[in-house]
Scaffold this active site. Structure first.
Site, PDB file in Angstrom:
ATOM      1  N   GLU A  79       0.836  -1.198   0.000  1.00 35.48           N
ATOM      2  CA  GLU A  79       0.000   0.000   0.000  1.00 35.48           C
ATOM      3  C   GLU A  79       0.872   1.249   0.000  1.00 35.48           C
ATOM      4  O   GLU A  79       0.419   2.335   0.325  1.00 35.48           O
ATOM      5  CB  GLU A  79      -0.955   0.000   1.195  1.00 35.48           C
ATOM      6  N   CYS A 111      -3.376  -3.671   4.227  1.00 35.91           N
ATOM      7  CA  CYS A 111      -2.425  -4.659   4.749  1.00 35.91           C
ATOM      8  C   CYS A 111      -2.728  -6.082   4.304  1.00 35.91           C
ATOM      9  O   CYS A 111      -1.967  -7.004   4.628  1.00 35.91           O
ATOM     10  CB  CYS A 111      -2.386  -4.592   6.278  1.00 35.91           C
ATOM     11  N   THR A 152       3.518   3.544  15.681  1.00 34.67           N
ATOM     12  CA  THR A 152       3.205   2.326  14.930  1.00 34.67           C
ATOM     13  C   THR A 152       3.729   2.404  13.499  1.00 34.67           C
ATOM     14  O   THR A 152       3.180   1.784  12.589  1.00 34.67           O
ATOM     15  CB  THR A 152       1.697   2.044  14.924  1.00 34.67           C
ATOM     16  N   HIS A 233      -1.949 -10.521  11.794  1.00 35.16           N
ATOM     17  CA  HIS A 233      -1.417  -9.254  11.287  1.00 35.16           C
ATOM     18  C   HIS A 233      -1.144  -8.349  12.479  1.00 35.16           C
ATOM     19  O   HIS A 233      -2.015  -8.149  13.337  1.00 35.16           O
ATOM     20  CB  HIS A 233      -2.429  -8.604  10.347  1.00 35.16           C
ATOM     21  N   ASN A 275       5.675  -1.706  12.223  1.00 32.13           N
ATOM     22  CA  ASN A 275       4.602  -2.074  11.302  1.00 32.13           C
ATOM     23  C   ASN A 275       5.131  -2.095   9.869  1.00 32.13           C
ATOM     24  O   ASN A 275       5.699  -1.109   9.392  1.00 32.13           O
ATOM     25  CB  ASN A 275       3.475  -1.047  11.426  1.00 32.13           C
TER      26      ASN A 275
END
Length: 394
Positions: A79, A111, A152, A233, A275
């Site tokens: 993404e 994701c 994050t 995830h 992340n």
């Protein structure tokens, strides 16, 4: 016919920031980050890296026999693309000097894109068992300096070789997906950082976990005792704990204890890298193999994928006898140990010193790094890339 993941490669940038340092700089208690969010360190992406180079560098970590003349498909799930039209996968084919007689394309669904690529590759190999596929989940998570999502962030890529008779993980024919149009996360064209409702997105994620697991058990008659580990995830590692806690009421104590311990092992690399969007689930798989020496060939692993917007999917696989040797575990530890710790001011300078938006010609200064591939700049509207091995005549 068994089909699945034959080998995995991992790459993350050579800079990171310690989140205790970041907490002090932002006026927060460190425990808010290290316990409340579950993160210790965060990869910082220099201007010399983008999703194309991260992807190529991850594939460069695969075993030497992985990318041969059998390769028939290359997919990049991301993404964080650098072009609205041309696929990053095409640039990866060129950088790695891969067989050009392949089908190459990107998949975008937040994701979830890496999982969509993996399952598409599985179907491709089922139809062409003499072929292999390369799937790379590559992303740079950016939310902005001093933003609510800053802690994050992260960056990295995970490369997966999919084949018949895989040596790492056989994928079962039990994938089950759920899709619902929800407004939890957006990055409109032209924006460099997303718009996200963090609380709503977390709630939606947990709602999908409950729905998908319940439907999977109803349809496939599996139980939590069937799994050596459940992987999730992980936009931040506390999310995995929340997901497992949501499922806990339906577990017995022994299953809950086992799955909790294995989830902790599967979260260790995410705690250090942060992340990586499409790659986060597969970073968990790498972490489980690297950090938990009690897992064995024949163990069944469950994997839950989530992409905002939203799609959730659960599927499973069984570890194969040679699984520990299909990831360069020593190389991963060496890569992480060799990273350079930035102070917060240095991190902020790197964060803002990116290749400018638009299509104007630009050059990115050469940077000392162990990465084979890096961004060189932009010319005639297109990005160009450096190959350190090629430039050194290796």
């Amino acid at each position: 016919m068994d089909i699945g993941i034959d080998a995995i490669g991992l790459f993350t940038p050579h800079w990171y920031v310690d989140l205790v340092d970041l907490a002090h700089a932002r006026g927060d208690e460190p425990a808010k980050y290290t316990i409340g969010i579950g993160q210790d360190q965060m990869a910082v992406t220099p201007a010399t890296q983008d999703v194309v180079t991260l992807a190529a560098n991850a594939a460069n970590q695969l075993p030497a026999d992985s990318l041969d003349e059998r390769l028939g498909m290359v997919i990049v799930g991301s993404e964080s693309g650098v072009d609205e039209s041309k696929a990053a996968a095409i640039s990866v084919v060129k950088l790695l000097h891969l067989n050009p007689w392949v089908r190459a394309f990107d998949i975008k669904e937040a994701c979830y894109g890496g999982t969509a690529g993996l399952l598409a590759a599985r179907d491709f190999v089922a139809a062409h068992p003499d072929k292999t596929a390369l799937v790379i989940a590559s992303d740079i998570a950016r939310y902005g300096l001093a933003s609510g999502g800053e802690v994050t962030q992260g960056a990295g890529a995970v490369a997966l070789v999919v084949s018949a008779q895989p040596k790492l993980l056989v994928l079962h024919d039990d994938a089950l997906a759920y899709t619902e149009d929800i407004p939890d996360f957006f990055r409109p064209t032209g924006m460099t950082v997303p718009v996200v409702d963090g609380h709503y997105s977390t709630s939606a994620y947990l709602d999908f976990v409950g729905k998908v697991f319940a439907r999977h058990q109803s349809q496939y008659h599996d139980q939590y005792g069937d799994y050596a580990a459940l992987l999730f995830h992980l936009p931040f590692t506390k999310m995995g704990k929340k997901a497992l806690a949501a499922l806990a009421p339906a577990m017995n104590d022994a299953d809950h204890q086992r799955l909790t311990e294995r989830l902790a092992a599967a979260s260790q690399l995410s705690r250090r890298i942060g992340n990586i969007y499409t790659g986060s689930l597969y970073l968990s798989l790498v972490s489980l193999i690297c950090e938990d020496k009690t897992i064995r060939s024949g163990d069944r692993i469950g994997l839950f994928s989530y992409g905002s917007g939203a799609v959730g999917e659960f599927f499973s696989g069984t570890l194969q006898p040679d699984f520990p040797n299909r990831i360069d575990q020593a190389g991963i530890q060496q890569m992480l140990s060799a990273r350079v710790r930035l102070n917060v001011l240095e991190y902020e300078q790197v964060f803002t010193a990116q290749l400018p938006l638009g299509d104007a010609d630009a050059t990115v200064p050469v940077e000392e790094s162990t990465a084979r591939f890096s961004v060189g700049g932009r010319a005639n509207h297109a990005r160009w890339y450096r190959d350190q091995q090629q430039e050194k005549g290796v």
